[in-house]
Design an enzyme around this catalytic site. Structure first.
Site, PDB file in Angstrom:
ATOM      1  N   GLY A   1       0.811  -1.220   0.000  1.00  0.00           N
ATOM      2  CA  GLY A   1       0.000   0.000   0.000  1.00  0.00           C
ATOM      3  C   GLY A   1       0.841   1.265   0.000  1.00  0.00           C
ATOM      4  O   GLY A   1       0.571   2.214  -0.744  1.00  0.00           O
TER       5      GLY A   1
ATOM      6  N   ASP B   1      10.185  -6.612  -4.936  1.00  0.00           N
ATOM      7  CA  ASP B   1       9.153  -7.277  -4.141  1.00  0.00           C
ATOM      8  C   ASP B   1       9.110  -8.735  -4.597  1.00  0.00           C
ATOM      9  O   ASP B   1       9.472  -9.048  -5.738  1.00  0.00           O
ATOM     10  CB  ASP B   1       7.780  -6.614  -4.352  1.00  0.00           C
ATOM     11  CG  ASP B   1       6.828  -6.853  -3.188  1.00  0.00           C
ATOM     12  OD1 ASP B   1       6.391  -5.874  -2.566  1.00  0.00           O
ATOM     13  OD2 ASP B   1       6.523  -8.039  -2.890  1.00  0.00           O
TER      14      ASP B   1
ATOM     15  N   ARG C   1      -6.095  -1.010  -0.952  1.00  0.00           N
ATOM     16  CA  ARG C   1      -5.133   0.075  -0.672  1.00  0.00           C
ATOM     17  C   ARG C   1      -3.918   0.070  -1.588  1.00  0.00           C
ATOM     18  O   ARG C   1      -3.167   1.040  -1.604  1.00  0.00           O
ATOM     19  CB  ARG C   1      -4.670   0.001   0.792  1.00  0.00           C
ATOM     20  CG  ARG C   1      -3.856  -1.241   1.099  1.00  0.00           C
ATOM     21  CD  ARG C   1      -3.574  -1.415   2.576  1.00  0.00           C
ATOM     22  NE  ARG C   1      -2.815  -2.636   2.814  1.00  0.00           N
ATOM     23  CZ  ARG C   1      -3.329  -3.856   2.821  1.00  0.00           C
ATOM     24  NH1 ARG C   1      -4.621  -4.030   2.614  1.00  0.00           N
ATOM     25  NH2 ARG C   1      -2.568  -4.913   3.026  1.00  0.00           N
TER      26      ARG C   1
ATOM     27  N   ASP D   1       7.823  -4.632   5.103  1.00  0.00           N
ATOM     28  CA  ASP D   1       6.952  -4.817   6.265  1.00  0.00           C
ATOM     29  C   ASP D   1       7.639  -5.607   7.372  1.00  0.00           C
ATOM     30  O   ASP D   1       6.984  -6.229   8.178  1.00  0.00           O
ATOM     31  CB  ASP D   1       5.652  -5.518   5.846  1.00  0.00           C
ATOM     32  CG  ASP D   1       5.931  -6.861   5.177  1.00  0.00           C
ATOM     33  OD1 ASP D   1       7.114  -7.236   5.059  1.00  0.00           O
ATOM     34  OD2 ASP D   1       4.959  -7.536   4.782  1.00  0.00           O
ATOM     35  N   ASN D   2       8.986  -5.583   7.389  1.00  0.00           N
ATOM     36  CA  ASN D   2       9.643  -6.347   8.456  1.00  0.00           C
ATOM     37  C   ASN D   2      10.992  -5.738   8.834  1.00  0.00           C
ATOM     38  O   ASN D   2      11.654  -5.098   8.026  1.00  0.00           O
ATOM     39  CB  ASN D   2       9.809  -7.809   8.046  1.00  0.00           C
ATOM     40  CG  ASN D   2      10.767  -7.964   6.892  1.00  0.00           C
ATOM     41  OD1 ASN D   2      11.984  -8.053   7.084  1.00  0.00           O
ATOM     42  ND2 ASN D   2      10.252  -7.956   5.663  1.00  0.00           N
TER      43      ASN D   2
ATOM     44  N   CYS E   1      19.935   2.733  15.648  1.00  0.00           N
ATOM     45  CA  CYS E   1      20.001   3.671  16.786  1.00  0.00           C
ATOM     46  C   CYS E   1      18.583   3.981  17.286  1.00  0.00           C
ATOM     47  O   CYS E   1      18.353   4.131  18.486  1.00  0.00           O
ATOM     48  CB  CYS E   1      20.650   4.984  16.374  1.00  0.00           C
ATOM     49  SG  CYS E   1      22.405   4.935  16.035  1.00  0.00           S
TER      50      CYS E   1
ATOM     51  N   CYS F   1      -0.234  -5.554   8.829  1.00  0.00           N
ATOM     52  CA  CYS F   1      -1.453  -4.851   8.444  1.00  0.00           C
ATOM     53  C   CYS F   1      -2.671  -5.766   8.373  1.00  0.00           C
ATOM     54  O   CYS F   1      -3.738  -5.391   8.851  1.00  0.00           O
ATOM     55  CB  CYS F   1      -1.237  -4.122   7.126  1.00  0.00           C
ATOM     56  SG  CYS F   1      -0.135  -2.716   7.300  1.00  0.00           S
TER      57      CYS F   1
ATOM     58  N   CYS G   1      25.848   1.592  19.144  1.00  0.00           N
ATOM     59  CA  CYS G   1      25.112   0.951  18.053  1.00  0.00           C
ATOM     60  C   CYS G   1      26.053   0.040  17.275  1.00  0.00           C
ATOM     61  O   CYS G   1      27.129   0.456  16.853  1.00  0.00           O
ATOM     62  CB  CYS G   1      24.521   2.012  17.122  1.00  0.00           C
ATOM     63  SG  CYS G   1      23.720   1.320  15.665  1.00  0.00           S
TER      64      CYS G   1
ATOM     65  N   CYS H   1      26.361   1.406  13.321  1.00  0.00           N
ATOM     66  CA  CYS H   1      26.957   2.660  12.855  1.00  0.00           C
ATOM     67  C   CYS H   1      28.083   3.197  13.726  1.00  0.00           C
ATOM     68  O   CYS H   1      28.700   4.198  13.376  1.00  0.00           O
ATOM     69  CB  CYS H   1      25.882   3.736  12.674  1.00  0.00           C
ATOM     70  SG  CYS H   1      25.209   4.393  14.206  1.00  0.00           S
TER      71      CYS H   1
HETATM   72 ZN   LIG Z   1      23.223   3.339  14.638  1.00  0.00          ZN
END
Ligand SMILES: [Zn+2]
Length: 245
Positions: A39, A60, A71, A128-129, A174, A186, A241, A244
């Site tokens: 969507g 995808d 949607r 979506d993950n 982060c 969804c 982190c 990064c």
């Molecule tokens: Zn980070």
């Protein structure tokens, strides 16, 4: 594309401060990778392509299902069971024949991103993950590629503009840490169709503004459609982190 053609098709962009003909040309010269064409991704792709993005790669691995049609606005009833990348590419190419559209019909792994992203000027994660988002985060960090994370559920949307090309900026990990890959989805939690469109068009706004040469605000932007309220949060870099720092 000739200057005359740009002047005609995108004439509404040209008076805008920060865009103009030079910004429109930069949009035309840009390549964007879009991860996920549900969507949110459908709405983002439509605005990228209608606004004259030069090259778009759709990623995808899913096919079009009946429950998507409320949607996921690039698809029609006649597209049921088709690969989403195939149906979306056809719809988008009709919208703007000048955009070069490529499709990758698979679940994107780190190695796929490491091959694709060096050719891209911007990445939109509309998956979506968490696993995919963390993989996008790692790849964009290693390549210093600007990107946006966009998501939506129920009546809520989240947009995070990430700038690994700028020093001292927080990354996706982060902000979200070691989130387990057990997100509400969804279909289970629900999503109000226009909220997916708001999130997707917001992602396209950030991408196009960045590519035109503007400085859309980094950080996390939260939208609650029930109260129609946006909230923007500055995210601090986590010195511990593992992606990064
Ligand atoms: Zn980070």
């Amino acid at each position: 594309m000739t200057t005359e053609a740009i002047m005609l098709r995108y004439s509404a962009h040209l008076p805008l401060k920060g865009i103009g003909s030079s910004g429109q040309q930069r949009i035309h010269d840009a390549h964007v990778a879009l991860i996920g064409i549900g969507g949110l991704g459908c709405a983002a792709a439509q605005y990228l392509v209608s606004s004259g993005i030069g090259k778009l790669t759709l990623c995808d691995y899913d096919t079009v299902a009946e429950s998507n049609l409320s949607r996921q606005i690039l698809y029609r009833s006649s597209d049921l069971d088709r690969p989403k990348v195939e149906a979306a590419a056809e719809s988008l190419q009709n919208l703007n024949p000048d955009t070069e559209i490529h499709s990758i019909n698979k679940r994107m792994a780190d190695t796929d991103m490491q091959t694709l992203f060096p050719t891209c000027d911007f990445v939109i994660d509309a998956s979506d993950n968490y696993g995919t988002r963390l993989a996008v985060n790692r790849s964009c960090l290693s390549l210093n590629t600007a990107w946006i994370m966009a998501s939506c559920i129920r009546m809520e949307a989240q947009i995070m503009m990430l700038r690994p090309d700028q020093p001292g900026q927080a990354c996706y990990r982060c902000a979200y840490g070691e989130a387990p890959d057990t997100l509400e989805d969804c279909p289970g939690a629900g999503i109000f169709a226009p909220v997916a469109g708001i999130a997707g068009s917001s992602a396209a706004h950030f991408a196009l503004a960045y590519l035109a040469g503007m400085e859309p605000p980094a950080g996390l932007h939260l939208f609650d459609a029930t109260s129609w309220a946006w909230q923007s949060l500055k995210i601090k870099k986590n010195p511990n982190c593992k992606d990064c720092s």
